[in-house]
Design an enzyme around this catalytic site. Structure first.
Site, PDB file in Angstrom:
ATOM      1  N   ASP A  76       0.933  -1.243  -0.162  1.00  0.00           N
ATOM      2  CA  ASP A  76       0.112  -0.080  -0.153  1.00  0.00           C
ATOM      3  C   ASP A  76       0.776   1.370  -0.112  1.00  0.00           C
ATOM      4  O   ASP A  76       1.876   1.471   1.157  1.00  0.00           O
ATOM      5  CB  ASP A  76      -0.908  -0.048   1.212  1.00  0.00           C
ATOM      6  CG  ASP A  76      -1.868   1.233   1.139  1.00  0.00           C
ATOM      7  OD1 ASP A  76      -1.815   2.171   0.733  1.00  0.00           O
ATOM      8  OD2 ASP A  76      -2.809   1.067   1.978  1.00  0.00           O
ATOM      9  N   TYR A 185      -8.179  15.566  -6.574  1.00  0.00           N
ATOM     10  CA  TYR A 185      -7.520  14.901  -7.401  1.00  0.00           C
ATOM     11  C   TYR A 185      -6.402  15.701  -8.097  1.00  0.00           C
ATOM     12  O   TYR A 185      -5.575  15.527  -8.484  1.00  0.00           O
ATOM     13  CB  TYR A 185      -8.494  14.155  -8.558  1.00  0.00           C
ATOM     14  CG  TYR A 185      -7.748  13.198  -9.595  1.00  0.00           C
ATOM     15  CD1 TYR A 185      -7.413  12.110  -8.958  1.00  0.00           C
ATOM     16  CD2 TYR A 185      -7.573  13.672 -10.806  1.00  0.00           C
ATOM     17  CE1 TYR A 185      -6.796  11.332 -10.084  1.00  0.00           C
ATOM     18  CE2 TYR A 185      -6.977  12.884 -11.796  1.00  0.00           C
ATOM     19  CZ  TYR A 185      -6.714  11.573 -11.330  1.00  0.00           C
ATOM     20  OH  TYR A 185      -6.156  10.769 -12.412  1.00  0.00           O
ATOM     21  N   LYS A 189      -1.830  16.011  -8.689  1.00  0.00           N
ATOM     22  CA  LYS A 189      -1.428  15.858 -10.044  1.00  0.00           C
ATOM     23  C   LYS A 189      -0.494  17.050 -10.536  1.00  0.00           C
ATOM     24  O   LYS A 189       0.622  16.992 -11.236  1.00  0.00           O
ATOM     25  CB  LYS A 189      -2.536  15.711 -10.894  1.00  0.00           C
ATOM     26  CG  LYS A 189      -3.341  14.234 -10.850  1.00  0.00           C
ATOM     27  CD  LYS A 189      -2.044  12.922 -11.013  1.00  0.00           C
ATOM     28  CE  LYS A 189      -2.934  11.967 -10.912  1.00  0.00           C
ATOM     29  NZ  LYS A 189      -1.882  10.668 -10.683  1.00  0.00           N
ATOM     30  N   THR A 220      -9.861   2.193 -17.671  1.00  0.00           N
ATOM     31  CA  THR A 220      -9.087   1.157 -16.721  1.00  0.00           C
ATOM     32  C   THR A 220     -10.197   0.909 -15.562  1.00  0.00           C
ATOM     33  O   THR A 220     -11.374   1.277 -15.979  1.00  0.00           O
ATOM     34  CB  THR A 220      -7.883   2.008 -16.175  1.00  0.00           C
ATOM     35  OG1 THR A 220      -8.248   3.127 -15.556  1.00  0.00           O
ATOM     36  CG2 THR A 220      -6.670   2.119 -17.328  1.00  0.00           C
TER      37      THR A 220
HETATM   38  N1  NAD Z   1      -7.057   5.927 -16.685  1.00  0.00           N
HETATM   39  C1  NAD Z   1      -7.209   7.246 -16.694  1.00  0.00           C
HETATM   40  O1  NAD Z   1      -7.910   7.589 -17.327  1.00  0.00           O
HETATM   41  C2  NAD Z   1      -6.361   7.962 -15.971  1.00  0.00           C
HETATM   42  C3  NAD Z   1      -5.929   9.356 -16.496  1.00  0.00           C
HETATM   43  C4  NAD Z   1      -4.978  10.284 -16.072  1.00  0.00           C
HETATM   44  C5  NAD Z   1      -4.148   9.667 -14.964  1.00  0.00           C
HETATM   45  N2  NAD Z   1      -4.292   8.433 -14.750  1.00  0.00           N
HETATM   46  C6  NAD Z   1      -3.165   7.953 -13.811  1.00  0.00           C
HETATM   47  O2  NAD Z   1      -2.704   6.898 -14.069  1.00  0.00           O
HETATM   48  C7  NAD Z   1      -2.509   6.223 -12.681  1.00  0.00           C
HETATM   49  C8  NAD Z   1      -2.970   4.482 -12.847  1.00  0.00           C
HETATM   50  O3  NAD Z   1      -4.211   4.670 -12.954  1.00  0.00           O
HETATM   51  P1  NAD Z   1      -5.223   3.594 -13.793  1.00  0.00           P
HETATM   52  O4  NAD Z   1      -6.175   4.278 -14.684  1.00  0.00           O
HETATM   53  O5  NAD Z   1      -4.246   2.414 -14.203  1.00  0.00           O
HETATM   54  O6  NAD Z   1      -6.120   3.072 -12.479  1.00  0.00           O
HETATM   55  P2  NAD Z   1      -6.412   1.683 -12.042  1.00  0.00           P
HETATM   56  O7  NAD Z   1      -7.507   1.620 -10.899  1.00  0.00           O
HETATM   57  O8  NAD Z   1      -6.975   0.538 -13.214  1.00  0.00           O
HETATM   58  O9  NAD Z   1      -5.235   0.910 -11.407  1.00  0.00           O
HETATM   59  C9  NAD Z   1      -4.510   1.402 -10.252  1.00  0.00           C
HETATM   60  C10 NAD Z   1      -4.037   0.274  -9.436  1.00  0.00           C
HETATM   61  O10 NAD Z   1      -3.270   0.824  -8.293  1.00  0.00           O
HETATM   62  C11 NAD Z   1      -3.900   0.037  -7.116  1.00  0.00           C
HETATM   63  N3  NAD Z   1      -3.669   0.924  -6.219  1.00  0.00           N
HETATM   64  C12 NAD Z   1      -4.631   1.752  -5.824  1.00  0.00           C
HETATM   65  N4  NAD Z   1      -4.397   2.361  -4.669  1.00  0.00           N
HETATM   66  C13 NAD Z   1      -3.171   1.944  -4.041  1.00  0.00           C
HETATM   67  C14 NAD Z   1      -2.389   1.913  -2.936  1.00  0.00           C
HETATM   68  N5  NAD Z   1      -2.753   2.767  -1.981  1.00  0.00           N
HETATM   69  N6  NAD Z   1      -1.161   1.287  -2.818  1.00  0.00           N
HETATM   70  C15 NAD Z   1      -0.946   0.605  -3.839  1.00  0.00           C
HETATM   71  N7  NAD Z   1      -1.533   0.305  -5.033  1.00  0.00           N
HETATM   72  C16 NAD Z   1      -2.860   1.122  -5.141  1.00  0.00           C
HETATM   73  C17 NAD Z   1      -5.045  -0.558  -7.567  1.00  0.00           C
HETATM   74  O11 NAD Z   1      -5.057  -1.788  -6.732  1.00  0.00           O
HETATM   75  C18 NAD Z   1      -4.819  -0.878  -8.959  1.00  0.00           C
HETATM   76  O12 NAD Z   1      -4.118  -2.078  -9.166  1.00  0.00           O
HETATM   77  C19 NAD Z   1      -3.151   6.886 -11.577  1.00  0.00           C
HETATM   78  O13 NAD Z   1      -1.904   7.539 -10.909  1.00  0.00           O
HETATM   79  C20 NAD Z   1      -4.043   7.795 -12.156  1.00  0.00           C
HETATM   80  O14 NAD Z   1      -4.227   8.923 -11.334  1.00  0.00           O
HETATM   81  C21 NAD Z   1      -5.372   7.728 -15.171  1.00  0.00           C
END
Ligand code: NAD
Length: 308
Positions: A76, A185, A189, A220
């Site tokens: 975590d 959020y 960022k 995702t």
């Molecule tokens: N998907 C999008 O549209 C998008 C857009 C902009 C930025 N992001 C960024 O990309 C990154 C990944 O996001 P994603 O879309 O793959 O999300 P996701 O929810 O599909 O995957 C995130 C992963 O992080 C893990 N996680 C969550 N909290 C955690 C913690 N406290 N400790 C360890 N692991 C933890 C979850 O279990 C999951 O496996 C994030 O930083 C998110 O802000 C995503």
């Protein structure tokens, strides 16, 4: 001052040569799903060994079982102890004993208590700041550990024997756009951009680089599928996880890339699904801001050649 690496936009049409990545070791946080998993798949395809952490043990273990050259540690990111264990395990399982790359990917997006109104006449409730705990405090732990290992490995004095290391911070469209209702959020960022700008002038003394990937919408698990459907139905085109993986390899494979943000973009805006936003430097016309920036760094030991 000569043109520093952070002043040059990255050529995102350039062919990616991953030959230098083979045998390296990377740490990825939040790697069990989504974009983190896509970064891991791209790294493994390029011959990189990956030690990844996630709080979702079931998904993490199943990914590690599928992909050779990976190692999963339940972690975590809010816990210093967990992240310390992740980095120790990465170094212990690395063929060279080194950690070469770190992707500070773990992040969440949930209902924003800071933005929401609790109702007229009601006493406001203390907001839940879990988003900051994960997306800001968790990232700070990752930054601290990355630099600890990078500096320990390469020493504090610039030398030609230092080997390239790179920290990748994960932003978002919410790191540079107006995203109404996303007060909490957006804050970490934009904060990640601050971290990158604070570090890009010093990391290279340790043979290190720091860059950012800012993803646009990618389907995702970060939002509900209904929420993504709503965005899609509004006519918004998404970026893809696979392009995210290539974007990461573009940065890691080119030691000249330092202090830049690449936008993971829909193909309608970028041929390869990513582009340099060119937000990381003042334009040549912004002479006043350039003058202010010059004063800001006058007192920085690095600029006086007194580093470290
Ligand atoms: N998907 C999008 O549209 C998008 C857009 C902009 C930025 N992001 C960024 O990309 C990154 C990944 O996001 P994603 O879309 O793959 O999300 P996701 O929810 O599909 O995957 C995130 C992963 O992080 C893990 N996680 C969550 N909290 C955690 C913690 N406290 N400790 C360890 N692991 C933890 C979850 O279990 C999951 O496996 C994030 O930083 C998110 O802000 C995503």
């Amino acid at each position: 001052m000569s043109l520093q690496s952070w002043q040059k936009p990255v050529d995102c049409d350039a062919k990616i040569d991953t030959s230098g990545l083979s045998g390296k070791t990377a740490v990825v946080t939040g790697g069990a799903n989504g974009l983190g998993q896509a970064y891991i798949r791209a790294l493994v395809a390029a011959g990189v060994n990956v030690c990844f952490g996630d709080m979702n043990a079931a998904d993490g273990e199943s990914l590690a079982a599928e992909l050779s050259s990976t190692n999963f540690v339940k972690c975590d990111v809010r816990s210093w102890k967990d992240q310390l264990r992740l980095f120790k395990e990465a170094a212990a399982s690395s063929c060279s004993g080194r950690i070469d790359y770190v992707v500070a990917n773990a992040g969440i997006s949930v209902q924003d208590d800071v933005f929401s109104f609790d109702g007229e006449g009601e006493e406001p409730s203390k907001p839940d700041l879990t988003t900051l705990d994960v997306n800001l405090h968790g990232v700070m732990y990752t930054v601290k550990l990355s630099m600890h290992y990078f500096i320990k490995q390469n020493g504090t004095t610039p030398s030609p024997t230092q080997q390239d290391t790179c920290l990748i911070l994960i932003g978002s469209g919410a790191a540079f756009l107006d995203v109404p209702r996303s007060v909490q959020y957006c804050s970490p960022k934009w904060g990640a951009r601050g971290v990158m700008h604070a570090m890009r002038r010093t990391a290279h003394f340790y043979g290190s680089r720091v860059n950012m990937i800012s993803p646009w919408y990618v389907r995702t698990k970060i939002l509900s599928q209904a929420a993504f459907d709503q965005v899609k139905d509004a006519g918004v085109e998404f970026a893809t996880p696979e392009d995210g993986g290539q974007c990461l390899l573009r940065i890691l494979s080119d030691p000249a890339v330092n202090g830049r943000t690449l936008f993971l973009s829909p193909r309608k805006w970028a041929k390869n699904g990513y582009l340099d936003l060119d937000l990381d430097e003042f334009s040549q016309e912004a002479t006043f801001l350039q003058e202010v920036q010059a004063d800001q760094i006058k007192n920085a030991p690095v600029e006086l050649g007194l580093f470290p």
